[in-house]
Design a protein around this motif. Structure first.
Motif, mmCIF file in Angstrom:
data_model
loop_
_atom_site.group_PDB
_atom_site.id
_atom_site.type_symbol
_atom_site.label_atom_id
_atom_site.label_comp_id
_atom_site.label_asym_id
_atom_site.label_seq_id
_atom_site.Cartn_x
_atom_site.Cartn_y
_atom_site.Cartn_z
ATOM 1 N N LEU A 101 -15.499 2.134 10.033
ATOM 2 C CA LEU A 101 -16.353 0.989 10.347
ATOM 3 C C LEU A 101 -15.706 0.056 11.359
ATOM 4 C CD1 LEU A 101 -18.936 -0.678 9.730
ATOM 5 C CD2 LEU A 101 -17.607 -1.872 7.981
ATOM 6 N N LEU A 102 -14.410 -0.226 11.164
ATOM 7 C CA LEU A 102 -13.742 -1.233 11.979
ATOM 8 C C LEU A 102 -13.083 -0.655 13.219
ATOM 9 C CD1 LEU A 102 -12.036 -3.378 9.170
ATOM 10 C CD2 LEU A 102 -14.300 -3.645 10.195
ATOM 11 N N HIS A 103 -13.060 0.692 13.337
ATOM 12 C CA HIS A 103 -12.400 1.365 14.470
ATOM 13 C C HIS A 103 -10.944 0.933 14.583
ATOM 14 C CE1 HIS A 103 -16.395 2.623 15.616
ATOM 15 N NE2 HIS A 103 -16.789 1.372 15.626
ATOM 16 N N HIS A 104 -10.325 0.785 13.435
ATOM 17 C CA HIS A 104 -8.931 0.332 13.403
ATOM 18 C C HIS A 104 -8.261 0.913 12.167
ATOM 19 C CE1 HIS A 104 -5.457 -2.275 13.944
ATOM 20 N NE2 HIS A 104 -5.541 -2.593 12.672
ATOM 21 N N GLY A 105 -7.021 1.341 12.313
ATOM 22 C CA GLY A 105 -6.279 1.886 11.184
ATOM 23 C C GLY A 105 -5.078 2.663 11.675
ATOM 24 N N ASN A 106 -4.347 3.290 10.735
ATOM 25 C CA ASN A 106 -3.196 4.076 11.144
ATOM 26 C C ASN A 106 -3.643 5.401 11.762
ATOM 27 O OD1 ASN A 106 -3.820 5.847 9.027
ATOM 28 N ND2 ASN A 106 -2.340 4.910 7.632
ATOM 29 N N ARG A 107 -2.665 6.133 12.309
ATOM 30 C CA ARG A 107 -2.995 7.366 13.030
ATOM 31 C C ARG A 107 -3.690 8.380 12.129
ATOM 32 N NH1 ARG A 107 -1.424 10.725 17.370
ATOM 33 N NH2 ARG A 107 -2.816 12.522 17.176
ATOM 34 N N LEU A 329 -27.131 -2.682 -1.708
ATOM 35 C CA LEU A 329 -26.742 -1.909 -2.885
ATOM 36 C C LEU A 329 -27.235 -0.463 -2.782
ATOM 37 C CD1 LEU A 329 -25.472 -1.888 -5.715
ATOM 38 C CD2 LEU A 329 -27.664 -2.668 -6.612
ATOM 39 N N ASP A 330 -28.472 -0.286 -2.371
ATOM 40 C CA ASP A 330 -29.036 1.054 -2.288
ATOM 41 C C ASP A 330 -28.398 1.902 -1.189
ATOM 42 O OD1 ASP A 330 -30.690 0.497 -4.382
ATOM 43 O OD2 ASP A 330 -32.467 0.080 -3.155
ATOM 44 N N GLY A 331 -27.699 1.275 -0.254
ATOM 45 C CA GLY A 331 -27.089 2.018 0.842
ATOM 46 C C GLY A 331 -25.600 2.251 0.712
ATOM 47 N N LEU A 332 -25.016 1.905 -0.439
ATOM 48 C CA LEU A 332 -23.563 1.978 -0.570
ATOM 49 C C LEU A 332 -23.031 3.405 -0.537
ATOM 50 C CD1 LEU A 332 -22.772 -0.832 -3.180
ATOM 51 C CD2 LEU A 332 -22.510 -0.878 -0.683
ATOM 52 N N ALA A 333 -23.808 4.388 -0.968
ATOM 53 C CA ALA A 333 -23.333 5.771 -0.915
ATOM 54 C C ALA A 333 -23.084 6.194 0.527
ATOM 55 C CB ALA A 333 -24.331 6.706 -1.583
ATOM 56 N N ALA A 334 -23.963 5.800 1.422
ATOM 57 C CA ALA A 334 -23.803 6.152 2.831
ATOM 58 C C ALA A 334 -22.897 5.182 3.561
ATOM 59 C CB ALA A 334 -25.170 6.193 3.509
ATOM 60 N N HIS A 335 -22.847 3.929 3.110
ATOM 61 C CA HIS A 335 -22.069 2.882 3.783
ATOM 62 C C HIS A 335 -21.218 2.142 2.751
ATOM 63 C CE1 HIS A 335 -24.522 3.558 7.365
ATOM 64 N NE2 HIS A 335 -25.579 3.511 6.574
ATOM 65 N N PRO A 336 -20.131 2.770 2.266
ATOM 66 C CA PRO A 336 -19.341 2.147 1.203
ATOM 67 C C PRO A 336 -18.432 1.020 1.671
ATOM 68 C CG PRO A 336 -18.392 4.248 1.812
ATOM 69 C CD PRO A 336 -19.662 4.127 2.594
ATOM 70 N N VAL A 337 -18.326 0.813 2.972
ATOM 71 C CA VAL A 337 -17.598 -0.324 3.526
ATOM 72 C C VAL A 337 -18.552 -1.070 4.451
ATOM 73 C CG1 VAL A 337 -15.687 -1.050 4.993
ATOM 74 C CG2 VAL A 337 -15.352 0.811 3.349
ATOM 75 N N VAL A 338 -18.660 -2.379 4.239
ATOM 76 C CA VAL A 338 -19.598 -3.183 5.027
ATOM 77 C C VAL A 338 -18.936 -4.476 5.453
ATOM 78 C CG1 VAL A 338 -21.685 -2.240 3.974
ATOM 79 C CG2 VAL A 338 -20.561 -4.197 2.911
ATOM 80 N N THR A 339 -19.472 -5.065 6.481
ATOM 81 C CA THR A 339 -19.137 -6.420 6.908
ATOM 82 C C THR A 339 -20.433 -7.192 7.056
ATOM 83 O OG1 THR A 339 -19.282 -5.876 9.262
ATOM 84 C CG2 THR A 339 -17.125 -5.591 8.199
ATOM 85 N N ALA A 340 -20.327 -8.507 7.169
ATOM 86 C CA ALA A 340 -21.533 -9.299 7.395
ATOM 87 C C ALA A 340 -22.214 -8.855 8.685
ATOM 88 C CB ALA A 340 -21.172 -10.780 7.459
#
Length: 420
Positions: A101-107, A329-340
């Motif tokens: 989601l954030l396009h950021h993280g370790n390798r 809530l209904d979309g958490l299976a497809a999108h388990p990480v969200v931002t505002a």
């Protein structure tokens, strides 16, 4: 006919290698037969196993989708985590989802994100039965997985496994670089064809790709993505992806042993097909179980939200169907990480409405808050949905080598090499 080619290896003696790795010598590179477009003739046991596996995949596809098509991305994440795990990349479902989601993280996380994208790309672009697959399509797929490498097939000898920086001690040496283009073109023709049993075609295509090992790195993950291209292209699966790599990763020795048997003379094709059929059936059962668990969890979380709203005196206790909180809530299976911001974009609501809904779900214990090292909120996570994926990965505690670009443990840097 499949054969070996004798080659001479000369290592750079100034690269700080051990005496054994500084040694020159001859090695044998394996060149497989071309496939054409027809499937091999199998024995009765292998043919029966493949037919049974196709029936199991069809039932799973019908049971999970299209009504539960939103679970497909969750299954793709599970597949990609396991596919990367086989190559030694360790990443949790939560870390993967945040990086995605954030396009950021370790390798490691970003590598698996690339694997997710490549798997989706393999299905979306190459699964069209009217499309003629060519070598460039396979190059594109690998380049998504390994974008830091130059695009295209290798122009040098590589090898798989072994204790050092030399093909002289490798577990397996693929064809010389001069044979790669011809063999990949032949494989593309085999991938384009759709006749015969899909499990057999997927199994042979994958084993042939891993035998060619046409790239410096990313071969394992690219080859496993091609499995899903075949299964979708042949209509074995129409709605979902079955994460077969979760089974391969759970028993890497059997997986690698099956590939080794495929390269023997005569090749143990029946054994390889039987192993792939069993993996497909086991993965299908796991996918159905994951779908059922997600359905049960979604229902439980709805009940938790209603109880929370009742204790807070919110009206109505059961949110309206179009309420932002319920849509998230209904979309958490497809999108388990969200931002505002992601909620605003997905549901076209105001930032204030998105923040209120996320805060409510967090206070209800449905979403967790993830913060950076400075204590700033960066995202909201559906930890129980992510935990379901983690459960499917629990047995996948294995690693594996891909090509010579992956350093041996405690080994020196990759040397400059010369070969003929």
């Amino acid at each position: 006919m499949a054969h070996y080619v004798d080659r001479l290896w000369t290592a750079d003696t100034t690269a700080g290698l051990s005496r054994r790795d500084r040694a020159s010598g001859r090695y044998r590179a394996y060149v497989p037969d071309e496939l054409g477009d027809a499937l091999p003739v199998l024995g009765a046991a292998a043919a029966s196993a493949a037919e049974d596996a196709v029936a199991v995949l069809a039932r799973a596809d019908e049971r999970i989708g299209p009504r539960n098509g939103h679970l497909n991305h969750l299954l793709i994440r599970s597949e990609s985590i396991s596919s990367s795990w086989i190559e030694g990349n360790r990443v949790t479902p939560k870390r993967l989802a945040i990086a995605e989601l954030l396009h950021h993280g370790n390798r490691a996380a970003l590598d698996v994100v690339a694997n997710v994208q490549a798997t989706e790309n393999a299905i979306a672009r190459l699964a069209d039965r009217n499309r003629v697959i060519d070598a460039a399509d396979i190059d594109d797929l690998q380049h998504v997985i390994e974008p830091e490498l130059p695009r295209g097939q290798r122009d040098q000898q590589n090898w798989v496994g072994g204790p050092g920086w030399s093909p002289l001690r490798a577990d397996f040496v693929p064809p010389p670089e001069t044979e790669v283009a011809r063999l990949v073109d032949d494989l593309a023709r085999f991938l384009t064809a759709t006749a015969g049993n899909p499990i057999v075609r997927a199994a042979i295509a994958h084993a042939q790709f891993e035998t060619i090992h046409p790239y410096i790195d990313g071969n394992g993950r690219t080859g496993r993505a091609l499995i899903h291209t075949v299964l979708r292209r042949t209509d074995a699966l129409r709605h979902i992806l079955i994460p077969i790599s979760t089974v391969f990763a759970g028993d890497a020795n059997a997986y690698i042993g099956g590939l080794t048997g495929y390269r023997q003379n005569p090749p143990r094709v029946d054994d390889w097909v039987i192993g792939c059929a069993a993996a497909a059936e086991k993965a299908a059962a796991g996918a159905v179980r994951l779908a059922e668990q997600v359905t049960e969890l979604d229902a439980a979380l709805r009940d938790e939200l209603v109880r929370f709203r009742q204790t807070k005196g919110l009206r109505p206790a059961a949110p309206r169907r179009d309420a932002v909180v319920l849509r998230i809530l209904d979309g958490l299976a497809a999108h388990p990480v969200v931002t505002a911001e992601s909620v605003v974009d997905r549901f076209e609501v105001s930032p204030a409405a998105a923040h209120r809904a996320l805060t409510e779900l967090a206070e209800a214990g449905i979403l967790g808050r993830t913060k950076d090292q400075k204590g700033r909120l960066i995202c909201w996570t559906a930890d129980r949905h992510l935990a379901l994926v983690a459960l499917t990965e629990r047995s996948n505690r294995v690693g594996g080598a891909d090509t010579r670009e992956r350093a041996p443990r405690l080994g020196p840097p990759r040397p400059v090499s010369r070969h003929t």
